[in-house]
Design an enzyme around this catalytic site. Structure first.
Site, PDB file in Angstrom:
ATOM      1  N   ASP A 115       0.986  -1.493  -0.105  1.00 22.10           N
ATOM      2  CA  ASP A 115      -0.169  -0.124  -0.022  1.00 22.10           C
ATOM      3  C   ASP A 115       0.901   0.976  -0.034  1.00 22.10           C
ATOM      4  O   ASP A 115       1.325   1.408   0.850  1.00 22.10           O
ATOM      5  CB  ASP A 115      -0.877  -0.297   1.048  1.00 22.10           C
ATOM      6  CG  ASP A 115      -2.126   0.754   0.973  1.00 22.10           C
ATOM      7  OD1 ASP A 115      -2.377   1.073  -0.239  1.00 22.10           O
ATOM      8  OD2 ASP A 115      -3.073   1.317   2.087  1.00 22.10           O
ATOM      9  N   HIS A 122      -3.818  13.987   0.706  1.00 26.82           N
ATOM     10  CA  HIS A 122      -4.268  13.277   1.573  1.00 26.82           C
ATOM     11  C   HIS A 122      -2.719  12.966   1.871  1.00 26.82           C
ATOM     12  O   HIS A 122      -2.366  13.580   3.363  1.00 26.82           O
ATOM     13  CB  HIS A 122      -4.066  11.934   1.174  1.00 26.82           C
ATOM     14  CG  HIS A 122      -3.761  10.806   2.174  1.00 26.82           C
ATOM     15  ND1 HIS A 122      -4.809  10.734   2.573  1.00 26.82           N
ATOM     16  CD2 HIS A 122      -3.147   9.983   2.322  1.00 26.82           C
ATOM     17  CE1 HIS A 122      -4.395   9.477   3.900  1.00 26.82           C
ATOM     18  NE2 HIS A 122      -2.529   9.095   3.524  1.00 26.82           N
ATOM     19  N   GLU A 190     -10.522   4.094   3.729  1.00 26.48           N
ATOM     20  CA  GLU A 190      -9.498   4.562   3.409  1.00 26.48           C
ATOM     21  C   GLU A 190      -9.898   4.864   0.896  1.00 26.48           C
ATOM     22  O   GLU A 190     -10.011   3.402   0.865  1.00 26.48           O
ATOM     23  CB  GLU A 190      -8.287   4.191   3.093  1.00 26.48           C
ATOM     24  CG  GLU A 190      -7.568   5.634   4.210  1.00 26.48           C
ATOM     25  CD  GLU A 190      -5.869   5.209   4.244  1.00 26.48           C
ATOM     26  OE1 GLU A 190      -5.314   4.197   4.059  1.00 26.48           O
ATOM     27  OE2 GLU A 190      -5.462   5.644   5.408  1.00 26.48           O
ATOM     28  N   GLU A 192      -8.756   4.126  -2.255  1.00 26.85           N
ATOM     29  CA  GLU A 192      -8.329   4.016  -3.238  1.00 26.85           C
ATOM     30  C   GLU A 192      -8.115   3.350  -4.238  1.00 26.85           C
ATOM     31  O   GLU A 192      -9.071   2.367  -4.422  1.00 26.85           O
ATOM     32  CB  GLU A 192      -6.857   2.876  -2.469  1.00 26.85           C
ATOM     33  CG  GLU A 192      -6.286   3.463  -0.904  1.00 26.85           C
ATOM     34  CD  GLU A 192      -5.377   2.896  -0.435  1.00 26.85           C
ATOM     35  OE1 GLU A 192      -4.936   2.519  -0.839  1.00 26.85           O
ATOM     36  OE2 GLU A 192      -5.533   2.905   1.170  1.00 26.85           O
ATOM     37  N   ASP A 224      -8.700   0.237   1.987  1.00 22.75           N
ATOM     38  CA  ASP A 224      -8.429   0.004   3.247  1.00 22.75           C
ATOM     39  C   ASP A 224      -8.968   0.626   4.388  1.00 22.75           C
ATOM     40  O   ASP A 224      -8.246   1.994   4.747  1.00 22.75           O
ATOM     41  CB  ASP A 224      -6.336   1.255   2.702  1.00 22.75           C
ATOM     42  CG  ASP A 224      -5.589   0.257   3.590  1.00 22.75           C
ATOM     43  OD1 ASP A 224      -5.215  -0.588   4.284  1.00 22.75           O
ATOM     44  OD2 ASP A 224      -4.952   1.173   3.958  1.00 22.75           O
ATOM     45  N   ARG A 228      -8.137   4.638  13.391  1.00 24.65           N
ATOM     46  CA  ARG A 228      -6.878   5.691  13.845  1.00 24.65           C
ATOM     47  C   ARG A 228      -6.277   5.411  14.827  1.00 24.65           C
ATOM     48  O   ARG A 228      -4.969   5.506  14.876  1.00 24.65           O
ATOM     49  CB  ARG A 228      -7.430   6.956  13.398  1.00 24.65           C
ATOM     50  CG  ARG A 228      -7.945   7.006  11.763  1.00 24.65           C
ATOM     51  CD  ARG A 228      -6.911   7.092  10.577  1.00 24.65           C
ATOM     52  NE  ARG A 228      -7.490   7.174   9.331  1.00 24.65           N
ATOM     53  CZ  ARG A 228      -6.785   7.289   8.444  1.00 24.65           C
ATOM     54  NH1 ARG A 228      -5.720   6.545   7.870  1.00 24.65           N
ATOM     55  NH2 ARG A 228      -7.542   7.151   6.841  1.00 24.65           N
ATOM     56  N   GLN A 231      -3.794   2.649  15.092  1.00 23.26           N
ATOM     57  CA  GLN A 231      -2.451   3.217  14.598  1.00 23.26           C
ATOM     58  C   GLN A 231      -1.682   3.977  14.828  1.00 23.26           C
ATOM     59  O   GLN A 231      -0.380   4.683  14.628  1.00 23.26           O
ATOM     60  CB  GLN A 231      -3.467   3.916  12.831  1.00 23.26           C
ATOM     61  CG  GLN A 231      -2.340   4.373  10.902  1.00 23.26           C
ATOM     62  CD  GLN A 231      -2.972   4.545  10.250  1.00 23.26           C
ATOM     63  OE1 GLN A 231      -4.243   4.470  10.168  1.00 23.26           O
ATOM     64  NE2 GLN A 231      -1.600   4.466   9.529  1.00 23.26           N
ATOM     65  N   LYS A 244      -4.064  -1.338   9.952  1.00 23.14           N
ATOM     66  CA  LYS A 244      -5.172  -1.774   8.791  1.00 23.14           C
ATOM     67  C   LYS A 244      -5.160  -2.882   8.857  1.00 23.14           C
ATOM     68  O   LYS A 244      -5.817  -3.826   7.680  1.00 23.14           O
ATOM     69  CB  LYS A 244      -3.714  -1.716   8.263  1.00 23.14           C
ATOM     70  CG  LYS A 244      -3.412  -0.305   7.925  1.00 23.14           C
ATOM     71  CD  LYS A 244      -4.203   0.738   7.177  1.00 23.14           C
ATOM     72  CE  LYS A 244      -3.033   2.177   7.145  1.00 23.14           C
ATOM     73  NZ  LYS A 244      -4.477   3.430   6.251  1.00 23.14           N
ATOM     74  N   THR A 248      -9.305  -5.317   4.303  1.00 26.64           N
ATOM     75  CA  THR A 248      -9.133  -4.491   3.634  1.00 26.64           C
ATOM     76  C   THR A 248     -10.470  -5.091   1.859  1.00 26.64           C
ATOM     77  O   THR A 248     -10.195  -6.814   2.232  1.00 26.64           O
ATOM     78  CB  THR A 248      -7.449  -4.601   2.521  1.00 26.64           C
ATOM     79  OG1 THR A 248      -6.710  -4.652   3.486  1.00 26.64           O
ATOM     80  CG2 THR A 248      -7.437  -3.867   1.561  1.00 26.64           C
ATOM     81  N   GLU A 353      -8.895  13.024   7.359  1.00 24.53           N
ATOM     82  CA  GLU A 353      -8.606  14.242   6.613  1.00 24.53           C
ATOM     83  C   GLU A 353      -9.748  15.406   6.722  1.00 24.53           C
ATOM     84  O   GLU A 353     -10.080  16.339   7.242  1.00 24.53           O
ATOM     85  CB  GLU A 353      -8.936  14.211   5.255  1.00 24.53           C
ATOM     86  CG  GLU A 353      -6.725  13.198   4.758  1.00 24.53           C
ATOM     87  CD  GLU A 353      -7.084  13.226   3.307  1.00 24.53           C
ATOM     88  OE1 GLU A 353      -8.160  14.740   2.632  1.00 24.53           O
ATOM     89  OE2 GLU A 353      -6.965  12.298   2.721  1.00 24.53           O
TER      90      GLU A 353
END
Lengths: 407, 407
Positions: A115, A122, A190, A192, A224, A228, A231, A244, A248, A353
């Site tokens: 990844d 971002h 996420e 992606e 993904d 948070r 992480q 993570k 997925t 974000e």
């Protein structure tokens, strides 16, 4: 009435997936046109591909697309045009079933999952949300940031995602030191795009970016999912792991680079000179309109609309960087882009974000507060290349958040 | 004359590997006793295991040990004692070949590779060598640091390792900003031990540390080759990637937990309270004497002697942490310990520590200066549980450094 995504699968798409049905219980290769899923093994048995010199009937009966993905691009191209012709002639119906009658499976056996973090916006937004400062990682102007992900946790849409447990600081919005264990309180998506490796890259092959497309079979959407709070605590020093590796999700249909060729757009110019191996005079992105829809308490809201063409580092760059130390890439390996984000307020590919790590909550149209994902929230990514009438899209990549397990 | 490692493979070891020979061209399951490799498929055909209710003749013919590793522990235990009895009776010779006549292969198909950092001394020494400060990562007292590694690059000893190319700052010993591309200048080894997963852990199973042994098939030695200059630049923000993914070497024989049972020693006490799932009243390490031998210009020198029992976090802790968010572990997955280091000057499991990131070079007995690895350097790890006369060891994990490729 056509399904919601029938228009993504026009005659110019011809993506590949692995499907099964009541009639065809063993998962096997298939394509989708409109709302029809065409099983390629049965289609091959009618002699459709007999002019192509590859053992296609056998390859299409396998439970993963790896052998097909590894075939030379010209063979794959012949298969595509042959399917298009058979469809146009109507010579396919004995191999077709309605999309509603089939189950889709993981399209490839994925050896390793990588990844990247290839979007400037971002990187800057996430940096600001977490550290308060908009800053690129030290090497970001030379190569995209990247980590190795977990392949065992990759599932095909629409797999539900269980809120993970983990250890984290009690309040992820302020710096402090009390570490607790419990269900994640900052569950995120996420947005992606992922590249599926076709022709393998041998160990030591050391690709140049300009040569990397030859090794990409096609693209999928990737969610993904990220815890948070988990992480944030684990990132120092070795990067994301439990934040993570719990889930997925990828979209079921692999859209080939051939189908996406028409939607190539030049990548943004480099801000700094880069090493010759990663320099790519013809660097291209794909004009793919990505969207995130969040459904909460029955109300659906689009939380992000962003173009994949905004990416600073392209898949060619990513794959060149990946192989330059000698690392082998195997057919079926998944190489994802990292969160796709643009500059606008509605172009944030993750909630970290969008809500500034939960510190600046949004109000959804139904009045509820959005910081991170609640149990029961449904997250749906969609992607359409070019204009809707071009007929090349990814369908969706969907997941509903299930409550944490009892522990 | 017995080979260098015959004594590692006494009757109390009975490790498992995948071997082939001129006579038996297809790689298949084998064990080693002394200097004899016993092919288990042929042994099964003589009826040796017929009292054990598992399809062993078929399982032993497979080219990887995954199916065997997934069998219940009591079945594996019966196999071990049956091999020991057959050996003692001499009823095995038609299935045996001298170690010199066989080629050893990767013992398991490895789905995912996880690399922890579980040694306090390594963490502190590495921190000091890189940042100048002896500090634990923020969460180290609550769980071991960890990252996902690359499974496609794992090879079995004695695979040569090519010096990788990469991007790094020009002088890795001083902080500065010029990033260049070229062959790695700070190539290192990392002395590690790896656990091979046997019985899988289902997604969502959330193991407690005390229950994790049931999922470990056995242990191997691991050399997590590292390009320190490449790694140093890429670590911020997502952890190691190209600095690690070019090569990982494992020793060929998997030593079972049953063989290691006798060498269990209590793990060090916890410095801080930990979460209940990872708390393990009976936490054990294994008393394994590990050594690193470096051969340069014809002279061999032992650069490290350290006991695996020094590890702060045990495999049980590591596996519990790994699964607590819901991550699945598949049979054959490799979970490595991270560099094993102790407190002494000769107990550094990597050169980053031993030479303080190259800033405090050592002088080898042949007068050459040791900072990092030179082309032609040969690195050999060995591991012996307990005393040499106990007859339980790992053989070696060996690699020679080849010059960088032309680019």
């Amino acid at each position: 009435m056509p399904s919601a995504y029938a228009s993504h699968f026009g005659i110019n798409n011809v993506p590949y997936g692995i499907a099964s049905s009541t009639k065809r219980a063993t998962p096997q290769a298939a394509t989708r046109i409109g709302d029809e899923v065409i099983f390629l093994g049965p289609l091959a048995e009618t002699g459709t591909f007999k002019h192509i010199s590859a053992p296609l009937p056998e390859i299409f009966r396998q439970t993963a697309l790896n052998a097909f993905a590894a075939l030379p691009k010209d063979v794959q191209s012949q298969v595509r045009s042959t399917i298009q012709k058979a469809y146009s002639r109507g010579d396919y119906s004995s191999a077709a079933e309605p999309i509603g009658d089939v189950t889709l499976h993981l399209p490839v056996q994925i050896g390793d999952f990588t990844d990247f973090s290839a979007s400037k916006d971002h990187v800057l937004n996430a940096s600001e949300a977490v550290t308060g400062t908009r800053a690129y990682p030290p090497a970001f102007m030379k190569y995209p940031s990247v980590y190795a992900g977990r392949s065992s946790s990759i599932a095909v849409s629409p797999k539900p995602v269980v809120r993970p447990h983990g250890q984290f600081v009690e309040d992820y919005t302020v710096p402090q030191k009390t570490i607790i264990f419990g269900p994640c309180r900052a569950l995120d998506y996420e947005l992606e795009v992922g590249a599926v490796i076709g022709k393998p890259v041998e160990g030591g092959q050391m690709l140049k970016a300009a040569d990397a497309d030859a090794h990409i079979f096609g693209l999928v959407l990737v969610n993904d999912w990220s815890a948070r709070d988990v992480q944030a605590l684990e990132m120092n020093p070795l990067g994301p792991f439990n934040g993570k590796n719990f889930a997925t999700t990828i979209s079921p249909w692999i859209v080939t680079l051939e189908a996406l060729k028409k939607f190539e757009v030049p990548a943004p110019p480099r801000d700094e000179t880069v090493s010759s191996f990663i320099d790519d005079k013809n660097a291209v992105n794909y004009a793919i309109n990505l969207e995130v829809q969040l459904k909460r308490n029955g109300a659906t809201e689009t939380t992000c609309r962003v173009g994949f063409e905004t990416m600073y580092w392209t898949f060619r760059h990513m794959i060149a960087h990946h192989t330059i130390g000698g690392c082998e890439l195997r057919t079926g390996d998944l190489v994802a882009s990292g969160t796709v984000s643009g500059q606008g307020d509605d172009e944030h590919g993750c909630l970290l974000e969008q809500t500034f790590n939960g510190k600046r909550p949004k109000t959804l149209s139904n009045g509820t507060e959005l910081r991170y994902l609640n149990d029961g929230d449904e997250v749906r990514f969609t992607g359409v290349a070019g204009l809707p009438e071009d007929g090349v899209g990814f369908g969706d990549c969907y997941g509903v958040v299930m409550p944490a397990r009892e522990f």
